[in-house]
Write a protein that holds these residues in place. Structure first.
Motif, mmCIF file in Angstrom:
data_model
loop_
_atom_site.group_PDB
_atom_site.id
_atom_site.type_symbol
_atom_site.label_atom_id
_atom_site.label_comp_id
_atom_site.label_asym_id
_atom_site.label_seq_id
_atom_site.Cartn_x
_atom_site.Cartn_y
_atom_site.Cartn_z
ATOM 1 N N LEU A 18 0.765 -1.318 -0.183
ATOM 2 C CA LEU A 18 -0.070 0.023 0.039
ATOM 3 C C LEU A 18 0.856 1.274 -0.135
ATOM 4 C CD1 LEU A 18 -2.901 -1.039 2.398
ATOM 5 C CD2 LEU A 18 -2.807 -1.016 0.210
ATOM 6 N N GLY A 19 0.148 2.278 -0.565
ATOM 7 C CA GLY A 19 1.093 3.491 -0.724
ATOM 8 C C GLY A 19 0.066 4.730 -0.491
ATOM 9 N N LEU A 20 0.337 5.771 -0.427
ATOM 10 C CA LEU A 20 -0.608 7.160 -0.220
ATOM 11 C C LEU A 20 -0.333 7.999 -1.284
ATOM 12 C CD1 LEU A 20 -2.439 8.660 1.381
ATOM 13 C CD2 LEU A 20 -0.799 9.819 2.567
ATOM 14 N N VAL A 21 -1.304 8.655 -1.947
ATOM 15 C CA VAL A 21 -1.137 9.762 -2.820
ATOM 16 C C VAL A 21 -2.102 10.511 -2.559
ATOM 17 C CG1 VAL A 21 -2.404 8.592 -4.883
ATOM 18 C CG2 VAL A 21 -0.582 10.543 -5.157
ATOM 19 N N VAL A 22 -1.683 11.807 -2.264
ATOM 20 C CA VAL A 22 -2.892 12.942 -2.304
ATOM 21 C C VAL A 22 -2.669 13.896 -3.278
ATOM 22 C CG1 VAL A 22 -3.281 14.782 -0.447
ATOM 23 C CG2 VAL A 22 -2.026 12.693 0.261
ATOM 24 N N ASP A 23 -4.028 14.356 -3.741
ATOM 25 C CA ASP A 23 -4.472 15.105 -4.816
ATOM 26 C C ASP A 23 -3.758 14.688 -6.337
ATOM 27 O OD1 ASP A 23 -5.328 17.156 -2.784
ATOM 28 O OD2 ASP A 23 -3.448 18.047 -2.641
ATOM 29 N N ALA A 24 -3.967 13.643 -6.261
ATOM 30 C CA ALA A 24 -3.935 12.978 -7.732
ATOM 31 C C ALA A 24 -5.327 12.899 -8.301
ATOM 32 C CB ALA A 24 -3.083 11.631 -7.561
ATOM 33 N N PRO A 25 -5.435 12.487 -9.429
ATOM 34 C CA PRO A 25 -6.769 12.226 -9.964
ATOM 35 C C PRO A 25 -7.422 11.006 -9.511
ATOM 36 C CG PRO A 25 -5.115 12.479 -11.829
ATOM 37 C CD PRO A 25 -4.248 12.595 -10.627
ATOM 38 N N ALA A 26 -8.450 11.061 -8.865
ATOM 39 C CA ALA A 26 -9.325 9.990 -8.168
ATOM 40 C C ALA A 26 -9.681 8.862 -9.234
ATOM 41 C CB ALA A 26 -10.363 10.387 -7.457
ATOM 42 N N PRO A 27 -9.025 7.686 -9.034
ATOM 43 C CA PRO A 27 -9.468 6.599 -9.682
ATOM 44 C C PRO A 27 -11.150 6.202 -9.670
ATOM 45 C CG PRO A 27 -8.312 5.473 -7.858
ATOM 46 C CD PRO A 27 -8.193 7.103 -7.811
ATOM 47 N N ARG A 28 -11.721 5.679 -10.427
ATOM 48 C CA ARG A 28 -13.026 5.299 -10.341
ATOM 49 C C ARG A 28 -13.259 4.114 -9.398
ATOM 50 N NH1 ARG A 28 -17.624 4.092 -15.137
ATOM 51 N NH2 ARG A 28 -19.107 3.503 -13.542
ATOM 52 N N PRO A 29 -14.284 4.384 -8.306
ATOM 53 C CA PRO A 29 -14.373 3.486 -7.339
ATOM 54 C C PRO A 29 -15.345 2.415 -7.725
ATOM 55 C CG PRO A 29 -15.545 5.444 -6.634
ATOM 56 C CD PRO A 29 -14.850 5.730 -8.032
ATOM 57 N N LEU A 30 -15.311 1.091 -7.209
ATOM 58 C CA LEU A 30 -16.152 -0.014 -7.183
ATOM 59 C C LEU A 30 -17.462 0.533 -6.993
ATOM 60 C CD1 LEU A 30 -13.793 -2.932 -6.668
ATOM 61 C CD2 LEU A 30 -14.509 -2.253 -8.832
ATOM 62 N N VAL A 31 -17.565 0.999 -5.646
ATOM 63 C CA VAL A 31 -18.729 1.436 -4.696
ATOM 64 C C VAL A 31 -18.382 2.815 -4.084
ATOM 65 C CG1 VAL A 31 -19.833 -0.922 -4.518
ATOM 66 C CG2 VAL A 31 -18.465 0.146 -2.855
ATOM 67 N N GLU A 32 -19.312 3.757 -4.012
ATOM 68 C CA GLU A 32 -19.076 4.924 -3.250
ATOM 69 C C GLU A 32 -20.108 5.267 -2.614
ATOM 70 O OE1 GLU A 32 -20.265 8.097 -6.861
ATOM 71 O OE2 GLU A 32 -18.260 7.223 -6.736
ATOM 72 N N LEU A 33 -20.044 6.191 -1.910
ATOM 73 C CA LEU A 33 -21.142 6.966 -0.775
ATOM 74 C C LEU A 33 -20.488 8.393 -0.786
ATOM 75 C CD1 LEU A 33 -23.299 6.675 1.192
ATOM 76 C CD2 LEU A 33 -21.397 6.562 2.898
ATOM 77 N N ASN A 34 -21.630 9.272 -1.307
ATOM 78 C CA ASN A 34 -21.612 10.687 -1.279
ATOM 79 C C ASN A 34 -22.201 11.353 0.119
ATOM 80 O OD1 ASN A 34 -20.314 10.807 -3.922
ATOM 81 N ND2 ASN A 34 -22.332 10.211 -4.478
ATOM 82 N N LEU A 35 -21.581 12.102 0.575
ATOM 83 C CA LEU A 35 -21.964 12.905 1.686
ATOM 84 C C LEU A 35 -21.942 14.411 1.523
ATOM 85 C CD1 LEU A 35 -19.798 10.855 4.339
ATOM 86 C CD2 LEU A 35 -22.382 10.515 3.748
ATOM 87 N N THR A 36 -22.938 15.088 2.077
ATOM 88 C CA THR A 36 -22.872 16.577 2.198
ATOM 89 C C THR A 36 -23.121 17.223 3.312
ATOM 90 O OG1 THR A 36 -23.658 16.340 -0.237
ATOM 91 C CG2 THR A 36 -23.837 18.578 0.919
ATOM 92 N N ASP A 37 -22.353 18.451 3.770
ATOM 93 C CA ASP A 37 -22.549 19.095 4.636
ATOM 94 C C ASP A 37 -22.594 20.525 4.365
ATOM 95 O OD1 ASP A 37 -22.504 19.355 8.025
ATOM 96 O OD2 ASP A 37 -21.020 20.726 7.179
#
Length: 168
Positions: A18-37
């Motif tokens: 595993l690695g960490l990358v911040v502020d790179a283009p986001a790959p398409r997820p298999l499933v997702e959850l959208n939250l709004t505040d």
């Protein structure tokens, strides 16, 4: 929330990759959850192949966080214990546990996530305890999220936990 039973093989099969990358283009997820505040903006939690991607947007600012085996090739680095950037903090912890302890943790996460908003849980084929779980909440104009990546192995298993906070 319910457990998403994915019909795809896990791409990330080792916590050590595993690695960490911040502020790179986001790959398409298999499933997702959208939250709004209203104060914190929008947050998308996504499950990749046994890993995760999070995209946060608020007041004209966007942050992406990807923890995966592809993160290093995408410009990131091996999974750090701590990462700081202006308005962003990431921590990770890797724990080696018995197969039985991993099963207990998997059940605890499934139970904790059942019927609660702000949780995303995905199970991968081949082992009921091969889970990726994410949860997030907005407080005081910032986002806080946690993730668990469970890697069941025959003898000793691995749990990778991450925790992040972002305030634009």
């Amino acid at each position: 929330m319910s457990v998403h039973l994915l019909d795809v093989e896990s791409r990330d099969v080792s916590a050590g990759q595993l690695g960490l990358v911040v502020d790179a283009p986001a790959p398409r997820p298999l499933v997702e959850l959208n939250l709004t505040d209203p104060a914190a903006g929008e947050l998308t939690l996504g499950v990749l192949g046994a890993s995760h991607v999070v995209t946060a947007t608020a007041r004209g600012h966007t942050l992406t966080e990807q923890v995966s085996c592809d993160a290093i090739a995408a410009g990131g680095r091996p999974l750090p214990d701590v990462e700081h950037r202006q308005g962003y903090r990431f921590t990770s912890h890797i724990e080696t546990v018995s197969r039985r302890a991993l099963g207990r943790r998997a059940e605890m996460l499934r139970t904790g996530a059942a019927g609660r908003s702000g949780w995303l849980c995905a199970e991968f084929p081949g082992d009921r305890d091969a889970l990726t779980v994410l949860t997030a909440a907005a407080t005081g104009g910032h986002w806080h999220w946690r993730t668990w990546h469970l890697y069941p192995y025959r003898d000793e298993s691995v749990i990778v936990e991450t925790e992040s906070v972002w305030q634009p």
